[in-house]
Design an enzyme around this catalytic site. Structure first.
Site, PDB file in Angstrom:
ATOM      1  N   ASP A   1       0.847  -1.200   0.000  1.00  0.00           N
ATOM      2  CA  ASP A   1       0.000   0.000   0.000  1.00  0.00           C
ATOM      3  C   ASP A   1       0.882   1.250   0.000  1.00  0.00           C
ATOM      4  OD1 ASP A   1       0.853  -0.234   2.610  1.00  0.00           O
ATOM      5  OD2 ASP A   1      -1.142  -0.155   3.517  1.00  0.00           O
ATOM      6  N   SER A   2       2.209   1.045   0.052  1.00  0.00           N
ATOM      7  CA  SER A   2       3.151   2.144  -0.188  1.00  0.00           C
ATOM      8  C   SER A   2       2.934   2.751  -1.567  1.00  0.00           C
ATOM      9  CB  SER A   2       4.599   1.651  -0.050  1.00  0.00           C
ATOM     10  OG  SER A   2       4.814   0.515  -0.864  1.00  0.00           O
TER      11      SER A   2
ATOM     12  N   ASP B   1      -0.968  -6.120  -0.166  1.00  0.00           N
ATOM     13  CA  ASP B   1      -1.282  -5.499   1.131  1.00  0.00           C
ATOM     14  C   ASP B   1      -2.786  -5.322   1.266  1.00  0.00           C
ATOM     15  OD1 ASP B   1       0.712  -4.968   2.975  1.00  0.00           O
ATOM     16  OD2 ASP B   1       1.426  -3.190   1.912  1.00  0.00           O
TER      17      ASP B   1
ATOM     18  N   LYS C   1      -1.069  -9.424   2.892  1.00  0.00           N
ATOM     19  CA  LYS C   1      -0.285  -8.991   4.062  1.00  0.00           C
ATOM     20  C   LYS C   1      -1.148  -8.086   4.928  1.00  0.00           C
ATOM     21  CE  LYS C   1       3.424  -6.068   3.803  1.00  0.00           C
ATOM     22  NZ  LYS C   1       2.931  -4.905   4.577  1.00  0.00           N
TER      23      LYS C   1
ATOM     24  N   GLU D   1      -1.075  -5.752   8.712  1.00  0.00           N
ATOM     25  CA  GLU D   1      -0.237  -5.139   9.748  1.00  0.00           C
ATOM     26  C   GLU D   1      -0.816  -5.422  11.139  1.00  0.00           C
ATOM     27  OE1 GLU D   1       0.363  -0.971   8.992  1.00  0.00           O
ATOM     28  OE2 GLU D   1       1.085  -1.316   6.956  1.00  0.00           O
TER      29      GLU D   1
ATOM     30  N   GLU E   1       9.729  -4.319  10.288  1.00  0.00           N
ATOM     31  CA  GLU E   1      10.172  -3.045   9.695  1.00  0.00           C
ATOM     32  C   GLU E   1      10.735  -2.105  10.756  1.00  0.00           C
ATOM     33  OE1 GLU E   1       7.375  -1.194   7.050  1.00  0.00           O
ATOM     34  OE2 GLU E   1       8.583   0.635   6.872  1.00  0.00           O
TER      35      GLU E   1
HETATM   36  O1  KIV Z   1       3.686  -1.198   1.676  1.00  0.00           O
HETATM   37  C1  KIV Z   1       4.866  -1.590   1.627  1.00  0.00           C
HETATM   38  O2  KIV Z   1       5.620  -1.296   0.693  1.00  0.00           O
HETATM   39  C2  KIV Z   1       5.358  -2.406   2.725  1.00  0.00           C
HETATM   40  C3  KIV Z   1       6.822  -2.721   2.760  1.00  0.00           C
HETATM   41  C4  KIV Z   1       7.588  -1.522   3.137  1.00  0.00           C
HETATM   42  C5  KIV Z   1       7.123  -3.879   3.620  1.00  0.00           C
HETATM   43  O3  KIV Z   1       4.600  -2.787   3.568  1.00  0.00           O
END
Ligand code: KIV
Length: 275
Positions: free
Chosen positions: A63-64, A102, A132, A134, A201
């Site tokens: 989600d980055s 994510d 993924k 969090e 992280e």
């Molecule tokens: O969203 C992302 O890019 C991440 C990585 C930094 C692990 O969660």
């Protein structure tokens, strides 16, 4: 440009080459054999294709994408529909790597059944192989629900960007004994709930080393020292495309920002010169 081809095989100069997909079970075997896992982010088919050809094991549709490509200050505004859109693009570019998507903010914290439906969309519509999430103990029940439904889940502890407002910014985590103990307990709870791997992280290297040694699942570090079972970086950071916005731990393996600016300046000059 390579043609779109069936997963599992592709043609190079009319020679048929078989590609073995990376599966979550392969990653556990890699940890057992002491082989390091290489993971990067991808948000589109073009870059995903290149990273896949370079042999990256896991592509994370992070989600980055909200911060790196869409211009947001945090990952919080990223929607499920946006994640499905980018995941679908990455899936189209990949033949070998495991694609992990994510789950964005508030798509898994409001109940296990809602999380299941949302994860299902990333898998069915986006083509992801895994999702993924969090967080630690508070999301363990949800992780179990997804895993029981056959959806592989990757955990993420330490600096969890969706909690940036609670963490007081993008800062290093688990620097006190109390926080380190909590993170260690969260990691164990996630493993017990069935995650196939865990991202750590921006935490101290010795803590990451201890957590990695104490778990049977692969641990992938980002800003967490060299002792994890694998490493992940944001691709645009490691290619030198994000300038000052890259976190201090993101080592640059290329300086593409200046290369692009120079190329575009040359192009603009030739246009203006009438060439
Ligand atoms: O969203 C992302 O890019 C991440 C990585 C930094 C692990 O969660």
């Amino acid at each position: 440009m390579w043609p779109a081809l069936r997963a599992g095989s592709f043609e190079i100069m009319s020679e048929r080459v078989k590609i073995k997909r990376v599966r979550v079970t392969d990653l556990k075997a890699m940890k057992r054999r002491g082989e390091k896992i290489a993971m990067l982010t991808a948000y589109d088919a073009l870059l995903a294709r290149l990273l896949d050809r370079a042999g990256i094991d896991i592509l994370l549709v992070g989600d980055s994408v909200g911060m790196v490509l869409l211009g947001y200050e945090t990952t919080i505004p990223v929607t499920l529909d946006a994640m499905i859109h980018h995941t679908r693009a990455v899936s189209r570019g990949v033949h070998r790597a495991l694609v992990v998507a994510d789950m964005p903010f508030l798509t898994y914290q409001t109940g296990a059944l809602k999380a299941l439906a949302n994860a299902g969309r990333l898998i069915q519509e986006g083509g992801a192989h895994a999702v993924k999430i969090e967080g630690g103990k508070p999301v363990a029940k949800t992780v179990r629900r997804l895993v029981d439904a056959g959806i592989p889940v990757m955990g993420h502890l330490g600096l969890t960007p969706q909690a940036v407002n609670q963490l007081g910014g993008f800062r290093r985590q688990a620097t006190t004994k109390e926080d380190a103990d909590r993170l260690t307990a969260d990691a164990r709870a996630l493993q017990d709930a069935g995650v196939f791997a865990l991202v750590l992280e921006s935490i101290p290297a010795d803590l990451a080393k201890a957590v990695t040694a104490g778990l049977s699942i692969p641990v992938i570090g980002i800003g967490a020292g060299p002792h994890c079972d694998g490493q992940v970086l944001v691709t645009h950071d490691m290619l030198g495309l994000t300038g000052d916005a890259a976190p201090p731990f993101a080592r640059k393996f290329a300086e593409l920002e200046n290369a692009i600016i120079d190329a575009v300046k040359n192009y603009a000059k030739e246009v203006r010169d009438g060439r």
